[in-house]
Design an enzyme around this catalytic site. Structure first.
Site, mmCIF file in Angstrom:
data_model
loop_
_atom_site.group_PDB
_atom_site.id
_atom_site.type_symbol
_atom_site.label_atom_id
_atom_site.label_comp_id
_atom_site.label_asym_id
_atom_site.label_seq_id
_atom_site.Cartn_x
_atom_site.Cartn_y
_atom_site.Cartn_z
ATOM 1 N N GLU A 1 37.178 -6.094 -29.019
ATOM 2 C CA GLU A 1 36.099 -5.263 -29.556
ATOM 3 C C GLU A 1 34.738 -5.955 -29.474
ATOM 4 O OE1 GLU A 1 34.674 -3.062 -33.676
ATOM 5 O OE2 GLU A 1 36.826 -3.380 -33.356
ATOM 6 N N ARG B 1 33.587 -7.976 -27.160
ATOM 7 C CA ARG B 1 33.059 -7.804 -25.804
ATOM 8 C C ARG B 1 32.541 -6.373 -25.610
ATOM 9 N NH1 ARG B 1 38.260 -9.555 -23.091
ATOM 10 N NH2 ARG B 1 38.825 -9.960 -25.260
#
Length: 292
Positions: A93, A95
């Site tokens: 999440e 990234r």
């Protein structure tokens, strides 16, 4: 627990592109599929994601990296349970958030068919193994994992690659009052502070003092002991301060046991007191003391 469960940590690394792809098949027991670019607007966060807090500085640093080099490591997603043709994040999440901020139109992702339980288990392992959860999030994640999967502490520990004593000690943080938990959740108190505060009968007041005064873990332990001892009596012999070697030995034992240790030495003779907060801690202490 099945062999695949025990291998989850290694398999997760493979899923996230850190090992050769064949390792995924061995762990997941199904054919693998390479990463593909998915429009970022078709990917959504998992509302049950164990990690709720994202460090702003880390996000900004990752955003800068993505602007310069793109997203180098694919995230892990599954088909959305509620929106056809869209996807839900299982791992990665941070990234995804940084890529949104960087204005990226699509992001590389590995798509896997995973049920709710398996997706949550992988999300916990990904966060815990990468040290991305703070202590309070980690405690809540273990509690949720045990509740959802029906795991014992041993099975939960095996799934995330931690010792049973680590899981047990982390779960103890859930005994703290909600205001103290919030201090830990928001980074104002560390796990070490929280464990020291657990030994107090006035946990909220101690926590407020620690936060206001910026006390170290050792200072917090001393404060808890002083509160437990009560006001000093005017009469009677005064207890001599501990020498450096005794204090260091106490600290070493506390690190090993995960419990409060007090050594009272009187000229080469004395006593060692170990304070436990739960029966599980006592059980773990007995295991360590009777291990051959």
């Amino acid at each position: 627990m099945a062999e695949g469960r025990r291998g989850l940590g290694r398999g997760l690394s493979a899923l996230l592109g850190e090992e050769d792809a064949p390792a995924v098949a061995a762990v997941e027991g199904r054919p693998t599929e390479g990463a593909r670019e998915i429009p970022i607007e078709l990917i959504h966060r998992n509302p049950g994601q164990p990690r709720q807090h994202f460090d702003e500085a880390e996000l900004a640093e990752l955003e800068t990296s993505i602007r310069a080099s793109g997203v180098l490591q694919p995230i892990l997603v599954r088909p959305s349970p509620s929106k056809a043709g869209e996807f839900e994040i299982v791992a990665g999440e941070r990234r995804w958030r940084a890529a949104q901020r960087a204005g990226v139109g699509a992001i590389p992702a590995l798509v896997r068919e995973l049920d709710d339980h398996r997706a949550y288990e992988i999300a916990i392992v990904e966060n815990v193994q990468r040290s991305d959860l703070n202590a309070m999030e980690e405690a809540r994640a273990y509690d949720e994992l045990m509740g959802r999967m029906g795991y014992t502490q041993e099975k939960a520990a095996a799934a995330v690659g931690k010792s049973r004593s680590h899981v047990a000690n982390t779960l103890r943080l859930l005994q703290l009052p909600q205001p103290v938990q919030e201090h830990v959740l928001n980074g104002r108190l560390t796990a070490g502070h929280a464990r020291a505060i657990l030994a107090s009968d006035d946990q909220e007041a101690i926590a407020e003092q620690v936060v206001a005064r910026g006390l170290s873990v050792r200072d917090t332990e001393n404060l808890v002991r002083a509160k437990a001892a009560g006001p000093k009596k005017a009469s009677g012999p005064r207890r001599a301060p501990k020498d450096t070697d005794t204090a260091a030995l106490e600290a070493d034992l506390e690190d090993v046991l995960g419990m409060s240790v007090d050594i009272a030495d009187r000229g080469g003779a004395g006593e060692v007191r170990i304070k436990y907060a739960t029966l599980e801690q006592l059980d773990e202490l007995c295991r360590k003391l009777t291990r051959i």
